[in-house]
Structure formats: C-alpha cells, structure tokens
Motif scaffolding. Structure first.
Motif, PDB file in Angstrom:
ATOM      1  N   TRP A 119       0.841  -1.196   0.000  1.00  0.00           N
ATOM      2  CA  TRP A 119       0.000   0.000   0.000  1.00  0.00           C
ATOM      3  C   TRP A 119       0.877   1.247   0.000  1.00  0.00           C
ATOM      4  N   GLU A 120       0.304   2.361  -0.448  1.00  0.00           N
ATOM      5  CA  GLU A 120       1.007   3.643  -0.354  1.00  0.00           C
ATOM      6  C   GLU A 120       0.956   4.110   1.098  1.00  0.00           C
ATOM      7  N   GLU A 121       2.079   4.604   1.603  1.00  0.00           N
ATOM      8  CA  GLU A 121       2.108   5.159   2.959  1.00  0.00           C
ATOM      9  C   GLU A 121       1.619   6.606   2.860  1.00  0.00           C
ATOM     10  N   SER A 122       0.359   6.821   3.252  1.00  0.00           N
ATOM     11  CA  SER A 122      -0.255   8.147   3.114  1.00  0.00           C
ATOM     12  C   SER A 122       0.079   9.065   4.283  1.00  0.00           C
ATOM     13  N   SER A 123       0.453   8.474   5.389  1.00  0.00           N
ATOM     14  CA  SER A 123       0.881   9.226   6.567  1.00  0.00           C
ATOM     15  C   SER A 123       2.039   8.438   7.160  1.00  0.00           C
ATOM     16  N   GLY A 133      -0.613   5.906   8.374  1.00  0.00           N
ATOM     17  CA  GLY A 133      -1.698   5.792   7.413  1.00  0.00           C
ATOM     18  C   GLY A 133      -1.259   5.130   6.127  1.00  0.00           C
ATOM     19  N   PHE A 134      -2.191   4.403   5.518  1.00  0.00           N
ATOM     20  CA  PHE A 134      -1.939   3.685   4.275  1.00  0.00           C
ATOM     21  C   PHE A 134      -3.132   3.885   3.350  1.00  0.00           C
ATOM     22  N   SER A 135      -2.880   3.818   2.046  1.00  0.00           N
ATOM     23  CA  SER A 135      -3.993   3.950   1.110  1.00  0.00           C
ATOM     24  C   SER A 135      -3.725   3.147  -0.152  1.00  0.00           C
ATOM     25  N   ASP A 136      -4.827   2.784  -0.807  1.00  0.00           N
ATOM     26  CA  ASP A 136      -4.775   2.214  -2.141  1.00  0.00           C
ATOM     27  C   ASP A 136      -5.839   2.942  -2.955  1.00  0.00           C
ATOM     28  N   GLU A 137      -6.196   2.437  -4.102  1.00  0.00           N
ATOM     29  CA  GLU A 137      -7.151   3.176  -4.936  1.00  0.00           C
ATOM     30  C   GLU A 137      -8.563   3.201  -4.348  1.00  0.00           C
ATOM     31  N   SER A 140      -8.573   4.367   2.386  1.00  0.00           N
ATOM     32  CA  SER A 140      -7.592   5.070   3.208  1.00  0.00           C
ATOM     33  C   SER A 140      -7.724   4.488   4.612  1.00  0.00           C
ATOM     34  N   GLN A 163     -12.011   5.841  -0.447  1.00  0.00           N
ATOM     35  CA  GLN A 163     -11.468   6.943  -1.251  1.00  0.00           C
ATOM     36  C   GLN A 163     -12.598   7.537  -2.087  1.00  0.00           C
TER      37      GLN A 163
END
Length: 165
Positions: A119-123, A133-137, A140, A163
């Motif tokens: 996952w993208e590390e959003s925080s 924090g983590f996010s994908d398409e 969140s 999202q």
C-alpha cells in the motif's frame, strides 16, 4: 477527500474507545464494575445501542461489521469492537475496528507495517506513537497500535475510509 460525516463519527467512536482504554488503565474501571454487576450480555447489548444512538453507526462487539472490506489486512487477534459508519450518499461506508492481540506493541507494529507493504504510505509511520496511514485506490486506512494491559499485549485500532474523488 473524506466526508465530514466520516470524520465526525470516526472521532466520536475513537474518543469512546480511547476513554475505555484510559479507564482500563485506572485501578477500578467503572465500565467493568458495571459489567460485573449487570451481566456482560446486558451491558454489551446496551452499549451497542448507546453508541449506535449517539453516532448513528452500526456497532458489533466481537465481530467485523457487515460489509468490512476483505482488502484491509488485519492482524490476528480478537475483535473487540467493529463499527460501520454510513457514508454520505454515493460515498460508501467507513469502518472503525479494534483488535486485541497477545503480542507486544513493537512486534505488532512491525506486523502491521509488513501487512500494508503493498500500500502507499499516506501518513508516515510514527515509531513513538506506533501509528500511521496507508492507502490504495479504494481505501484510506489509519492504524494505531496501543499497549494493552501488560507489556505482552496490544490493542490495534483501524479507521477505514473509502477513497472519494
């Protein structure tokens, strides 16, 4: 972009969970005392109704809330409470989940970070607070790992928000 409804309900539920954790840390927990006197089933069902009335959320003690997304990687442990928060029209539902784990917080934090590896590390993960924090398409997710009743256990909190455009 998160909706105001998700933020408000998430903050209310998170505050209630934090209060429960804080009370557990004090010598005598009035919630536990009440449970001992009134019986676990009555308090559990009453607690669900109270939280649902206050937040408008669907609360499940001991299980995942209906519709919780399979895509969210969870640590192995016992679900304490799961909450489904209805989203604004067309936004989808959000979730708040707490899991008790019989492992120390540092080890659990490493497990969480590994599980969200794709996952993208959003925080950015905060080592001092054991959260990030983590996010994908589609989702969140904010995760926090808190110490449990001893050095050998933890409570993992997840806030899951869809999202939106």
């Amino acid at each position: 972009m998160e909706s105001t409804k998700f933020r408000t309900a998430s903050l209310m539920v998170t505050g209630a969970v934090a209060l429960g954790i804080t009370l557990t840390g004090c010598g005598s927990n009035p919630v536990n005392d009440l449970a001992d006197k009134a019986g676990n089933a009555v308090v559990e069902n009453g607690g669900e109704a109270i939280v649902e009335d206050i937040t408008g959320a669907d609360v499940e003690f001991g299980s995942l809330p209906e519709g919780f997304p399979d895509a969210i990687p969870l640590v192995d442990g016992d679900i304490v409470v799961g909450t489904k928060i209805a989203g604004d029209e067309g936004d989808g539902d959000g979730f708040v989940l707490s899991i008790a784990v019989d492992t120390d917080p540092v080890t659990v934090a490493e497990q969480v970070k590994a599980a969200f590896g794709g996952w993208e590390e959003s925080s950015a993960w905060n080592e001092a607070l054991q959260g990030g924090g983590f996010s994908d398409e589609d989702w969140s997710v904010i995760v926090a790992v808190l110490p449990g009743d001893s050095d050998a256990d933890s409570l993992v909190g997840y806030t899951v928000i869809p999202q939106t455009d």
